[in-house]
Design an enzyme around this catalytic site. Structure first.
Site, PDB file in Angstrom:
ATOM      1  N   LYS A 272      22.004  15.776  17.368  1.00  0.00           N
ATOM      2  CA  LYS A 272      23.188  16.123  16.578  1.00  0.00           C
ATOM      3  C   LYS A 272      24.169  16.909  17.445  1.00  0.00           C
ATOM      4  O   LYS A 272      23.737  17.624  18.356  1.00  0.00           O
ATOM      5  CB  LYS A 272      22.777  17.030  15.402  1.00  0.00           C
ATOM      6  N   ARG A 346      12.878  10.664   5.979  1.00  0.00           N
ATOM      7  CA  ARG A 346      12.238   9.554   5.249  1.00  0.00           C
ATOM      8  C   ARG A 346      10.898   9.170   5.858  1.00  0.00           C
ATOM      9  O   ARG A 346      10.047   8.601   5.174  1.00  0.00           O
ATOM     10  CB  ARG A 346      13.205   8.372   5.199  1.00  0.00           C
TER      11      ARG A 346
HETATM   12  N1  BES Z   1      18.729  16.636   7.582  1.00  0.00           N
HETATM   13  C1  BES Z   1      19.716  15.628   7.679  1.00  0.00           C
HETATM   14  C2  BES Z   1      20.596  15.505   6.436  1.00  0.00           C
HETATM   15  C3  BES Z   1      21.455  16.699   6.094  1.00  0.00           C
HETATM   16  C4  BES Z   1      22.783  16.747   6.473  1.00  0.00           C
HETATM   17  C5  BES Z   1      20.946  17.753   5.344  1.00  0.00           C
HETATM   18  C6  BES Z   1      23.577  17.826   6.136  1.00  0.00           C
HETATM   19  C7  BES Z   1      21.741  18.846   4.999  1.00  0.00           C
HETATM   20  C8  BES Z   1      23.062  18.877   5.394  1.00  0.00           C
HETATM   21  C9  BES Z   1      19.034  14.272   7.894  1.00  0.00           C
HETATM   22  O1  BES Z   1      17.826  14.297   8.565  1.00  0.00           O
HETATM   23  C10 BES Z   1      19.952  13.433   8.708  1.00  0.00           C
HETATM   24  O2  BES Z   1      20.193  13.783   9.827  1.00  0.00           O
HETATM   25  N2  BES Z   1      20.410  12.331   8.133  1.00  0.00           N
HETATM   26  C11 BES Z   1      21.267  11.416   8.801  1.00  0.00           C
HETATM   27  C12 BES Z   1      20.719  10.033   8.554  1.00  0.00           C
HETATM   28  C13 BES Z   1      21.371   8.961   9.360  1.00  0.00           C
HETATM   29  C14 BES Z   1      21.031   9.095  10.827  1.00  0.00           C
HETATM   30  C15 BES Z   1      20.896   7.622   8.840  1.00  0.00           C
HETATM   31  C16 BES Z   1      22.661  11.549   8.199  1.00  0.00           C
HETATM   32  O3  BES Z   1      22.770  11.757   6.988  1.00  0.00           O
HETATM   33  O4  BES Z   1      23.629  11.500   8.959  1.00  0.00           O
HETATM   34 MN    MN Z   2      18.054  14.256  10.669  1.00  0.00          MN
END
Ligand code: BES
Ligand code: MN
Ligand code: ZN
Length: 492
Positions: A272, A346
């Protein structure tokens, strides 16, 4: 923890540091809420203060006054609770009371003793006030210490019938569970990682009827939990799955709760950007809510069997980290092609939902900070998806009754093809369209045949990175705990 008591003596006589008095909003400005029982001189004084300061009685309006006549309390705090209305307050009015009282109590940090007057005579109002108090009194513990900043004891001044007494006890149990959940979320990720998360739960359940079993890396490999192993293998802090069980005699229902417990989500190799990582210690909020809910249900002695499955891992990049295009075998045997290592939640949830399904519970609920798409779509309102509309409605009804904002979302069949893979049974993500929904569809693949299941995406409401509001502090909110407890109570 703040202690809560119920008292029916006169509010003016309470020898406390602060007395919280509710005020309601109306067409002609604010007015004292009904049922205060204050002396005439006090009422006249407060009436002119409300007029002079042009108070509106809105939720979150908190006004502290000194030297109020004919009250023993050193400070009187006027707390706006919204319109309230006459007759039986509905769910929205009760939530306004929780928030208004919560905001006032949040401001009482460092006061020792307080009293709060219930704005009416029903046990529902006693419950709303007591919950506003127990949720608002939380003060964050500095890492590794126990907080001493919250108000020490609060006397709730209202009717003393059995239903009201029960409501105060329930509010205290909920407050303790939510505080534990918030503490877990607020702990920094160098201190809270899968192993220490399990240690914390082990210490917390001492003296309760909850039992704990945990799988370490060796047991996870042996048990075929490929999703969890894959996410956790990049970190020196190894993953765990913790299973918390409360099994009372002759239960009226058997529920499984599954929580996403990523103690830090860096994104893994699909790392990230710095700004996106800043709040990612909160990525275990689902697991923390499940732990809190199981504890509360046991503490309340509900005749409902619950098992909590905490999928715990730290998602880090390293030479041992999983790669995009790795194929892993999940619990139960399905293979999954990992396309983006940042879609890690997931993977641990799939393993845990499969494990939960093996015991054939009456229903499964998973709670997860799963997608950024949920935050974009719904902000602080959680999304509720599932395979069974009646069960999804049951979850939503429980959420509304406890005052947690949730909204139904679909799992459209026509999106299922985006999860097709030529290398595995399932791809683990689709494109950016409907990202919250395709994550839900992925999870549905691990639910056992015929088991009603709901998925709560709490990415937005789990963590409050803005200013405190209502009974929410800054940081972990404890969101989800009360809905899970309310859901268990719906089977009584
Ligand atoms: N933990 C994050 C989601 C999240 C984002 C929680 C902001 C709280 C605040 C999750 O693991 C994630 O990174 N999701 C990605 C999924 C994508 C790569 C398919 C997302 O939502 O961008
Ligand atoms: Mn994530
Ligand atoms: Zn995550």
């Amino acid at each position: 923890m703040t202690t809560l008591t119920l008292s029916s003596r006169s509010a003016g006589d309470a020898a406390v540091d602060a007395l919280v008095v509710a005020i309601v909003s109306g067409d002609k400005g604010a007015a004292l809420a009904p049922g205060h029982g204050l002396a005439r001189r006090t009422v006249t004084h407060l009436g002119s203060v409300i007029g002079d300061l042009e108070l509106a009685g809105k939720v979150g309006e908190v006004t502290a006054l000194a030297s109020v006549p004919d009250v023993k309390a050193r400070v009187v705090v006027l707390a706006g609770v919204g319109a309230l209305g006459t007759g039986t307050p509905d769910a929205t009015a009760l939530e306004d009371v929780r928030k208004g009282i919560g905001a006032a109590v949040r401001g009482l940090a460092k006061k020792k003793k307080a009293a709060v007057i219930v704005p009416g005579t029903s046990a529902e109002l006693v419950a709303a006030v007591a919950e506003g108090v127990s949720l608002g009194a939380y003060a964050v513990s500095k890492a590794g210490t126990t907080s001493t900043d919250a108000v020490e004891s609060v006397s709730i001044i209202g009717p003393g019938d059995a239903a009201s007494r029960k409501a105060v006890k329930r509010a205290a149990a909920l407050g303790e569970a939510v505080a534990y959940t918030r503490d877990l979320v607020n702990l920094p990720p160098n201190l809270l990682y899968p192993e220490t998360f399990v240690d914390s739960v082990a210490a917390k359940i001492k003296g309760s009827k909850v039992k704990l079993k945990s799988y370490d890396m060796k047991a996870l490999r042996a048990g075929g939990f490929g999703g969890t192993v894959g996410v956790g293998q990049g970190s020196a802090n190894e993953p765990r799955i913790a299973v918390l069980t409360y099994s009372p005699a002759r239960p009226k229902a058997t529920l499984a709760f599954v929580g996403k417990g990523i103690t830090f989500d860096s994104g893994g190799l699909c790392i990230k950007p710095a700004a996106g990582m800043l709040t990612m210690k909160c990525d275990m909020a689902g697991a923390a809510a499940v732990a809190g809910a199981v504890l509360a249900i046991a503490e309340l002695g509900l005749p409902i069997a619950v098992t909590g499955y905490l999928g715990l891992a730290e998602n880090m990049p390293s030479s041992t980290a999983q790669r995009p295009s790795d194929v892993v075998t999940m619990r139960g045997g399905k293979t999954v092609e990992v396309l983006n290592t940042d879609a890690e939640g997931r993977m641990v949830l799939g393993d845990c939902i499969a494990l939960a399904s093996e015991t054939k519970p009456d229903a499964i609920v998973d709670v997860a900070t799963l997608t950024g798409a949920q935050v974009i779509a719904l902000a602080n309102t959680a999304a509720v998806m599932g395979n069974d509309d009646a069960f999804r409605t049951r979850v939503l009804d429980a959420a509304e009754a406890v005052g947690e904002a949730m909204w139904p979302m679909p799992l459209p069949k026509e999106l299922r093809p985006v999860l097709e893979s030529i290398n595995a049974d399932l791809a683990h993500k689709g494109g950016s369209e409907g990202g919250m929904l395709t994550a839900g569809i992925f999870l549905s693949e691990f639910v056992g045949e015929g088991i009603p299941w709901s998925h709560l995406d709490i990415a937005g409401p789990a963590f409050n990175d803005k200013g405190p509001t209502g009974y929410w502090p800054k940081g972990g909110t404890g969101f989800g705990v009360r809905t899970l407890v309310g859901l268990a109570e719906s089977y009584l």
